[in-house]
Scaffold this motif. Sequence first.
Motif, PDB file in Angstrom:
ATOM      1  N   ASN A 174       0.807  -1.216   0.000  1.00 12.73           N
ATOM      2  CA  ASN A 174       0.000   0.000   0.000  1.00 12.73           C
ATOM      3  C   ASN A 174       0.844   1.272   0.000  1.00 12.73           C
ATOM      4  O   ASN A 174       0.397   2.316   0.487  1.00 12.73           O
ATOM      5  CB  ASN A 174      -0.954  -0.014   1.199  1.00 12.73           C
ATOM      6  CG  ASN A 174      -2.141  -0.921   0.981  1.00 12.73           C
ATOM      7  OD1 ASN A 174      -3.119  -0.547   0.335  1.00 12.73           O
ATOM      8  ND2 ASN A 174      -2.051  -2.133   1.502  1.00 12.73           N
ATOM      9  N   GLY A 175       2.065   1.169  -0.523  1.00 14.71           N
ATOM     10  CA  GLY A 175       2.842   2.373  -0.784  1.00 14.71           C
ATOM     11  C   GLY A 175       3.833   2.801   0.263  1.00 14.71           C
ATOM     12  O   GLY A 175       4.236   3.969   0.288  1.00 14.71           O
ATOM     13  N   ALA A 176       4.282   1.894   1.126  1.00 14.88           N
ATOM     14  CA  ALA A 176       5.217   2.279   2.185  1.00 14.88           C
ATOM     15  C   ALA A 176       6.533   2.816   1.636  1.00 14.88           C
ATOM     16  O   ALA A 176       7.111   3.756   2.197  1.00 14.88           O
ATOM     17  CB  ALA A 176       5.488   1.084   3.106  1.00 14.88           C
ATOM     18  N   GLU A 177       7.016   2.238   0.534  1.00 14.08           N
ATOM     19  CA  GLU A 177       8.303   2.689  -0.015  1.00 14.08           C
ATOM     20  C   GLU A 177       8.218   4.145  -0.464  1.00 14.08           C
ATOM     21  O   GLU A 177       9.117   4.947  -0.191  1.00 14.08           O
ATOM     22  CB  GLU A 177       8.715   1.790  -1.185  1.00 14.08           C
ATOM     23  CG  GLU A 177       9.096   0.376  -0.785  1.00 14.08           C
ATOM     24  CD  GLU A 177      10.270   0.318   0.172  1.00 14.08           C
ATOM     25  OE1 GLU A 177      11.162   1.182   0.082  1.00 14.08           O
ATOM     26  OE2 GLU A 177      10.295  -0.596   1.020  1.00 14.08           O
ATOM     27  N   ASP A 178       7.156   4.510  -1.157  1.00 12.57           N
ATOM     28  CA  ASP A 178       6.994   5.907  -1.576  1.00 12.57           C
ATOM     29  C   ASP A 178       6.829   6.817  -0.368  1.00 12.57           C
ATOM     30  O   ASP A 178       7.347   7.947  -0.351  1.00 12.57           O
ATOM     31  CB  ASP A 178       5.775   6.039  -2.492  1.00 12.57           C
ATOM     32  CG  ASP A 178       6.000   5.425  -3.860  1.00 12.57           C
ATOM     33  OD1 ASP A 178       7.177   5.216  -4.232  1.00 12.57           O
ATOM     34  OD2 ASP A 178       5.006   5.137  -4.554  1.00 12.57           O
ATOM     35  N   LEU A 179       6.125   6.337   0.640  1.00  6.09           N
ATOM     36  CA  LEU A 179       5.926   7.129   1.849  1.00  6.09           C
ATOM     37  C   LEU A 179       7.258   7.421   2.531  1.00  6.09           C
ATOM     38  O   LEU A 179       7.538   8.568   2.915  1.00  6.09           O
ATOM     39  CB  LEU A 179       4.983   6.390   2.798  1.00  6.09           C
ATOM     40  CG  LEU A 179       4.713   7.038   4.162  1.00  6.09           C
ATOM     41  CD1 LEU A 179       4.134   8.437   3.999  1.00  6.09           C
ATOM     42  CD2 LEU A 179       3.773   6.164   4.991  1.00  6.09           C
ATOM     43  N   ILE A 180       8.079   6.403   2.673  1.00  8.48           N
ATOM     44  CA  ILE A 180       9.397   6.582   3.303  1.00  8.48           C
ATOM     45  C   ILE A 180      10.242   7.570   2.509  1.00  8.48           C
ATOM     46  O   ILE A 180      10.889   8.464   3.068  1.00  8.48           O
ATOM     47  CB  ILE A 180      10.119   5.220   3.426  1.00  8.48           C
ATOM     48  CG1 ILE A 180       9.383   4.318   4.421  1.00  8.48           C
ATOM     49  CG2 ILE A 180      11.572   5.419   3.853  1.00  8.48           C
ATOM     50  CD1 ILE A 180       9.854   2.876   4.408  1.00  8.48           C
ATOM     51  N   ALA A 181      10.236   7.414   1.189  1.00  7.57           N
ATOM     52  CA  ALA A 181      11.031   8.304   0.340  1.00  7.57           C
ATOM     53  C   ALA A 181      10.548   9.750   0.443  1.00  7.57           C
ATOM     54  O   ALA A 181      11.364  10.688   0.550  1.00  7.57           O
ATOM     55  CB  ALA A 181      10.968   7.831  -1.115  1.00  7.57           C
ATOM     56  N   ASN A 182       9.242   9.951   0.446  1.00  9.35           N
ATOM     57  CA  ASN A 182       8.693  11.310   0.489  1.00  9.35           C
ATOM     58  C   ASN A 182       8.970  11.997   1.821  1.00  9.35           C
ATOM     59  O   ASN A 182       9.326  13.184   1.859  1.00  9.35           O
ATOM     60  CB  ASN A 182       7.182  11.273   0.225  1.00  9.35           C
ATOM     61  CG  ASN A 182       6.851  10.967  -1.219  1.00  9.35           C
ATOM     62  OD1 ASN A 182       7.685  11.151  -2.097  1.00  9.35           O
ATOM     63  ND2 ASN A 182       5.636  10.494  -1.469  1.00  9.35           N
ATOM     64  N   ILE A 183       8.809  11.267   2.913  1.00  6.39           N
ATOM     65  CA  ILE A 183       9.084  11.888   4.221  1.00  6.39           C
ATOM     66  C   ILE A 183      10.566  12.199   4.349  1.00  6.39           C
ATOM     67  O   ILE A 183      10.952  13.290   4.795  1.00  6.39           O
ATOM     68  CB  ILE A 183       8.651  10.967   5.375  1.00  6.39           C
ATOM     69  CG1 ILE A 183       7.181  10.639   5.285  1.00  6.39           C
ATOM     70  CG2 ILE A 183       8.936  11.638   6.719  1.00  6.39           C
ATOM     71  CD1 ILE A 183       6.741   9.633   6.309  1.00  6.39           C
ATOM     72  N   SER A 184      11.405  11.256   3.953  1.00  3.44           N
ATOM     73  CA  SER A 184      12.854  11.455   4.064  1.00  3.44           C
ATOM     74  C   SER A 184      13.313  12.658   3.259  1.00  3.44           C
ATOM     75  O   SER A 184      14.222  13.394   3.670  1.00  3.44           O
ATOM     76  CB  SER A 184      13.590  10.189   3.599  1.00  3.44           C
ATOM     77  OG  SER A 184      13.224   9.073   4.388  1.00  3.44           O
ATOM     78  N   ALA A 185      12.692  12.874   2.106  1.00  2.00           N
ATOM     79  CA  ALA A 185      13.088  13.976   1.234  1.00  2.00           C
ATOM     80  C   ALA A 185      12.630  15.333   1.762  1.00  2.00           C
ATOM     81  O   ALA A 185      13.260  16.367   1.463  1.00  2.00           O
ATOM     82  CB  ALA A 185      12.538  13.753  -0.172  1.00  2.00           C
ATOM     83  N   ASN A 186      11.572  15.349   2.555  1.00  2.00           N
ATOM     84  CA  ASN A 186      10.971  16.621   2.958  1.00  2.00           C
ATOM     85  C   ASN A 186      11.110  16.970   4.435  1.00  2.00           C
ATOM     86  O   ASN A 186      10.846  18.105   4.827  1.00  2.00           O
ATOM     87  CB  ASN A 186       9.482  16.623   2.585  1.00  2.00           C
ATOM     88  CG  ASN A 186       9.264  16.651   1.089  1.00  2.00           C
ATOM     89  OD1 ASN A 186       9.483  17.663   0.435  1.00  2.00           O
ATOM     90  ND2 ASN A 186       8.846  15.525   0.525  1.00  2.00           N
ATOM     91  N   ALA A 187      11.497  16.015   5.247  1.00  2.00           N
ATOM     92  CA  ALA A 187      11.644  16.288   6.677  1.00  2.00           C
ATOM     93  C   ALA A 187      12.993  16.941   6.960  1.00  2.00           C
ATOM     94  O   ALA A 187      13.996  16.668   6.282  1.00  2.00           O
ATOM     95  CB  ALA A 187      11.515  15.000   7.473  1.00  2.00           C
ATOM     96  N   ASN A 188      13.019  17.795   7.951  1.00  2.00           N
ATOM     97  CA  ASN A 188      14.267  18.421   8.396  1.00  2.00           C
ATOM     98  C   ASN A 188      15.026  17.416   9.250  1.00  2.00           C
ATOM     99  O   ASN A 188      14.575  17.075  10.350  1.00  2.00           O
ATOM    100  CB  ASN A 188      13.957  19.674   9.211  1.00  2.00           C
ATOM    101  CG  ASN A 188      15.210  20.397   9.661  1.00  2.00           C
ATOM    102  OD1 ASN A 188      16.311  19.851   9.660  1.00  2.00           O
ATOM    103  ND2 ASN A 188      15.045  21.652  10.064  1.00  2.00           N
ATOM    104  N   PRO A 189      16.182  16.910   8.786  1.00  2.00           N
ATOM    105  CA  PRO A 189      16.893  15.859   9.527  1.00  2.00           C
ATOM    106  C   PRO A 189      17.378  16.308  10.904  1.00  2.00           C
ATOM    107  O   PRO A 189      17.693  15.470  11.749  1.00  2.00           O
ATOM    108  CB  PRO A 189      18.059  15.514   8.598  1.00  2.00           C
ATOM    109  CG  PRO A 189      18.248  16.715   7.734  1.00  2.00           C
ATOM    110  CD  PRO A 189      16.881  17.302   7.551  1.00  2.00           C
ATOM    111  N   ASN A 190      17.443  17.614  11.129  1.00  2.00           N
ATOM    112  CA  ASN A 190      17.849  18.095  12.452  1.00  2.00           C
ATOM    113  C   ASN A 190      16.733  17.943  13.477  1.00  2.00           C
ATOM    114  O   ASN A 190      16.991  17.960  14.686  1.00  2.00           O
ATOM    115  CB  ASN A 190      18.261  19.568  12.381  1.00  2.00           C
ATOM    116  CG  ASN A 190      19.508  19.770  11.547  1.00  2.00           C
ATOM    117  OD1 ASN A 190      20.427  18.959  11.604  1.00  2.00           O
ATOM    118  ND2 ASN A 190      19.528  20.842  10.756  1.00  2.00           N
TER     119      ASN A 190
END
Length: 560
Positions: free
Chosen positions: A112-128
Amino acid sequence: MNDLTPMRKGRKSSLTKGRQLEDTALDEIRLALAGASVARDLLIENLHKIQDMFGCIEARHIRALAEEMRIGQAEIYEVASFYDNFDVIREDDEKPAPLTIRVCDSLSCMMNGAEDLIANISANANPNHVRVLRAPCMGRCAGAPAARIGDREVDNASAEKLLKMSELGEFDVAVPDYINLHAYQESGGYQVLDRVRANELTVDMLIETLSGAGLRGLGGAGFPAGKKWGFVKGYPGPRLMTINGDEGEPGTFKDRYYLESDPHRMFEGAIVAAHAVEATRIYLYMRDEYPAVLEILRTEIAALEEAEIIDKGFIELRRGAGAYICGEESAMIESIEGKRGLPRHRPPYIAEVGLFGRPTLNHNVETLWWIRDIVENGPQWFEDQGKPNHPGIRSWSVSGRVKEPGVKQAPAGVTVRELIDEYCGGMADGHKFKAYLPGGASGGILPASMDDIPLDFGDSLFEHGAFVGSHAVVILSDQDNIKDAVINLIDFFAHESCGQCTPCRSGTEKLSKLLRKEGKLDEETIRDIEQVMRDASICGLGQAAPNPVNHLLTHFREDL
């Protein structure tokens, strides 16, 4: 010493060897423990307190905890590093970001799209500020893709929703509405327990009732509940009881569902069972991935104590820490004792030598949940709800490509076709039934052509190298590649292997690599590894992990 004697460098002679104790770290540990017991079996509980307060477990805190609990640093480190939910930080390591978002990457969520979800959050979240982690099954498969932000569980997660929640600070525990102690008593709750304590219902009568109903262990093994009580009671006391709430099998979420809706039905069954075997204490082991359930259990255990239904401390809640292997009863017992969750060699079985060396009765949450209903309605009531030759009703966790996933109460012996059509509203739009997991990740994967097999312990499933296990049914469609699904399952087993025995530790890793190999699969080597794992692994994880691989090669060669 003369002028020619070399000067020694290094630590001062007044200091002990190894990492030095910092007064500040010791003060912080005492603050985190807040006067809690430092008994050896509470090591994992105390590690949770440190992780909760500081967001990680630093090396200096391990040194201070060793001082406070009077155990070795190496022993603490090996326990803390065994469990996924502890962040062990060395001196030069960076601390994790303040907020962690975990996204489930197990099969139902992957579909149900977990890989895309992980990629999208990782790309847009502030890692700090935000750390994004993959997580094994969170027990929310009906709401895939599932995530957890801080302590807030999220169904049907999207990157936009999770990032917005992180900005708004919506990451504390969200407790759903449930039947509390007062409401449960208003509907007749604990009257069965009163009858048991008044000796109106004797232990022999209870065992006969459960045996007549055909109630079995519903965590996966399916051992008759009444017979188990008899075995445990046959060994000299003092005796203990454990409740296995470490529901980590991918696709399984029935226990969470019951505890988030009607927890006292489980509690009443547990207290009755403890009375039957004269257990002096109940240890309730609950997975850390269920923060709402943990909050409910803390609240309702306190309510039971205040109402004097149980003595203070009679039910002791213990948190798991992210280790699927602790669903195996002896590994769970090791974890309750504050150790790594390594399965024990058997015999002896835990009914004879269990927790702290005492005879121990262990039950799954759902098994206990049915006891009140069976006693009130009689064994025939329960038995008659099953299909012919399959006594009893079951709680099926159904997820994947169906219109209405969720926990479905259906007869033992129901077929997957009946579950899909009669209980789940049919296949999801645009999907054609292709395959199914009858018993979670370890139960194997069967083609749609086998949709008429009765789902129950043993019987026809066993003949096909499959089993019903924890009753987790995952439905796959013509849009799913079975090889990809099997790789997902094997990766889960490779990650969750405790590492104690070589066949499981190395076998799961090797199978994962062989399945990913380009070109024609080395089926001879794969089959050889399968057999070795089944024959030589210590526990059920290694013995059952090859099941989906076997079925891939047997039934789904078009997806190779």
